[in-house]
Design a protein around this motif. Sequence first.
Motif, PDB file in Angstrom:
ATOM      1  N   SER A  50     -40.897  12.778 -47.255  1.00 47.00           N
ATOM      2  CA  SER A  50     -40.408  13.955 -46.528  1.00 47.00           C
ATOM      3  C   SER A  50     -40.891  15.253 -47.150  1.00 47.00           C
ATOM      4  O   SER A  50     -40.922  16.288 -46.478  1.00 47.00           O
ATOM      5  CB  SER A  50     -38.883  13.951 -46.404  1.00 47.00           C
ATOM      6  OG  SER A  50     -38.250  13.639 -47.618  1.00 47.00           O
ATOM      7  N   ARG A  54     -29.471  17.922 -46.042  1.00 49.86           N
ATOM      8  CA  ARG A  54     -29.891  17.515 -44.698  1.00 49.86           C
ATOM      9  C   ARG A  54     -30.829  18.563 -44.085  1.00 49.86           C
ATOM     10  O   ARG A  54     -30.559  19.759 -44.141  1.00 49.86           O
ATOM     11  CB  ARG A  54     -28.660  17.327 -43.798  1.00 49.86           C
ATOM     12  CG  ARG A  54     -27.847  16.105 -44.154  1.00 49.86           C
ATOM     13  CD  ARG A  54     -26.399  16.231 -43.741  1.00 49.86           C
ATOM     14  NE  ARG A  54     -26.239  16.448 -42.307  1.00 49.86           N
ATOM     15  CZ  ARG A  54     -26.136  15.462 -41.410  1.00 49.86           C
ATOM     16  NH1 ARG A  54     -26.161  14.201 -41.791  1.00 49.86           N
ATOM     17  NH2 ARG A  54     -25.974  15.742 -40.132  1.00 49.86           N
ATOM     18  N   ASN A  99     -38.174   3.955 -45.793  1.00 48.20           N
ATOM     19  CA  ASN A  99     -38.392   5.201 -46.530  1.00 48.20           C
ATOM     20  C   ASN A  99     -39.764   5.762 -46.198  1.00 48.20           C
ATOM     21  O   ASN A  99     -40.742   5.009 -46.097  1.00 48.20           O
ATOM     22  CB  ASN A  99     -38.303   4.953 -48.043  1.00 48.20           C
ATOM     23  CG  ASN A  99     -36.876   4.767 -48.519  1.00 48.20           C
ATOM     24  OD1 ASN A  99     -35.946   5.319 -47.939  1.00 48.20           O
ATOM     25  ND2 ASN A  99     -36.695   3.988 -49.566  1.00 48.20           N
ATOM     26  N   ASN A 152     -31.303  14.652 -41.142  1.00 51.35           N
ATOM     27  CA  ASN A 152     -31.371  13.517 -42.053  1.00 51.35           C
ATOM     28  C   ASN A 152     -31.516  14.059 -43.472  1.00 51.35           C
ATOM     29  O   ASN A 152     -31.945  15.203 -43.672  1.00 51.35           O
ATOM     30  CB  ASN A 152     -32.540  12.596 -41.680  1.00 51.35           C
ATOM     31  CG  ASN A 152     -32.342  11.169 -42.177  1.00 51.35           C
ATOM     32  OD1 ASN A 152     -31.561  10.920 -43.096  1.00 51.35           O
ATOM     33  ND2 ASN A 152     -33.060  10.235 -41.580  1.00 51.35           N
ATOM     34  N   ARG A 153     -31.201  13.219 -44.431  1.00 54.63           N
ATOM     35  CA  ARG A 153     -31.179  13.651 -45.829  1.00 54.63           C
ATOM     36  C   ARG A 153     -32.523  13.442 -46.517  1.00 54.63           C
ATOM     37  O   ARG A 153     -33.264  12.520 -46.160  1.00 54.63           O
ATOM     38  CB  ARG A 153     -30.097  12.878 -46.603  1.00 54.63           C
ATOM     39  CG  ARG A 153     -28.707  13.118 -46.067  1.00 54.63           C
ATOM     40  CD  ARG A 153     -27.656  12.392 -46.893  1.00 54.63           C
ATOM     41  NE  ARG A 153     -26.335  12.523 -46.284  1.00 54.63           N
ATOM     42  CZ  ARG A 153     -25.549  13.583 -46.418  1.00 54.63           C
ATOM     43  NH1 ARG A 153     -25.951  14.619 -47.140  1.00 54.63           N
ATOM     44  NH2 ARG A 153     -24.368  13.630 -45.834  1.00 54.63           N
ATOM     45  N   ILE A 154     -32.797  14.299 -47.492  1.00 55.23           N
ATOM     46  CA  ILE A 154     -33.958  14.089 -48.352  1.00 55.23           C
ATOM     47  C   ILE A 154     -33.465  13.728 -49.756  1.00 55.23           C
ATOM     48  O   ILE A 154     -32.433  14.226 -50.208  1.00 55.23           O
ATOM     49  CB  ILE A 154     -34.921  15.303 -48.383  1.00 55.23           C
ATOM     50  CG1 ILE A 154     -34.338  16.480 -49.162  1.00 55.23           C
ATOM     51  CG2 ILE A 154     -35.281  15.741 -46.955  1.00 55.23           C
ATOM     52  CD1 ILE A 154     -35.363  17.590 -49.439  1.00 55.23           C
ATOM     53  N   THR A 184     -37.161  10.213 -47.307  1.00 53.92           N
ATOM     54  CA  THR A 184     -36.089  10.154 -46.309  1.00 53.92           C
ATOM     55  C   THR A 184     -36.117   8.760 -45.717  1.00 53.92           C
ATOM     56  O   THR A 184     -37.180   8.139 -45.620  1.00 53.92           O
ATOM     57  CB  THR A 184     -36.306  11.227 -45.227  1.00 53.92           C
ATOM     58  OG1 THR A 184     -36.162  12.527 -45.835  1.00 53.92           O
ATOM     59  CG2 THR A 184     -35.310  11.100 -44.081  1.00 53.92           C
TER      60      THR A 184
END
Length: 196
Positions: free
Chosen positions: A165, A138, A162, A119-121, A157
């Motif tokens: 992260s 990611r 939200n 997953n993206r930050i 993230t």
Amino acid sequence: MDIVIINTGCANLTSIQVAIQQLGYNPIVTSDPSLIMQSKKIFLPGVGTALSVMNFLYKKNIIDLIPKLKQNILGICLGMQLFCNFSEESNGIDTLGIIQSSVLRLKSNNLPLPHIGWNRIFFNKEHTLFKNIPNYSRFYFVHSYAIPVNKYTLSTTNYGINFSSVIQKDNFFGVQFHPEKSGKIGSQFLKNFLEM
């Protein structure tokens, strides 16, 4: 450089040790308070339940030591969550109390739990930790609990909602993802922490 990975009785200690060794360092895994105090950089990993890790730290007499540390320390996954003062896990448990926040079960809006995979930050602030790491990179996650976005949040993230992260309060840094399982980008993150 003296680098310590605090032995939290978890299964991922070796993978973190190997990831740091690949950067040219020689970390030791220990729960010895004197070695922890003498180190230059510290990692607090965690896999499993907050209750089991807190019990392990209690038996090793290092619960009171960790909040007093002055050197940079990186909490990974559950290790980051332990920096907070309370976790909803295990019907509620008091944790280390460094960051005034609760750790909450992810309200993932019908997405499966645990949140597993890449997953993206999203950077909330510029920081040395993000050197040579593009925004929206990611990383690899495995968790069902998370820290809400708060004033210590460096990146967020989204997984249904939200969550934090990456966090920082003073010399205490934390990541919800596993840099040791996140390939080159995770290695860059560890390098940035070690070189701060």
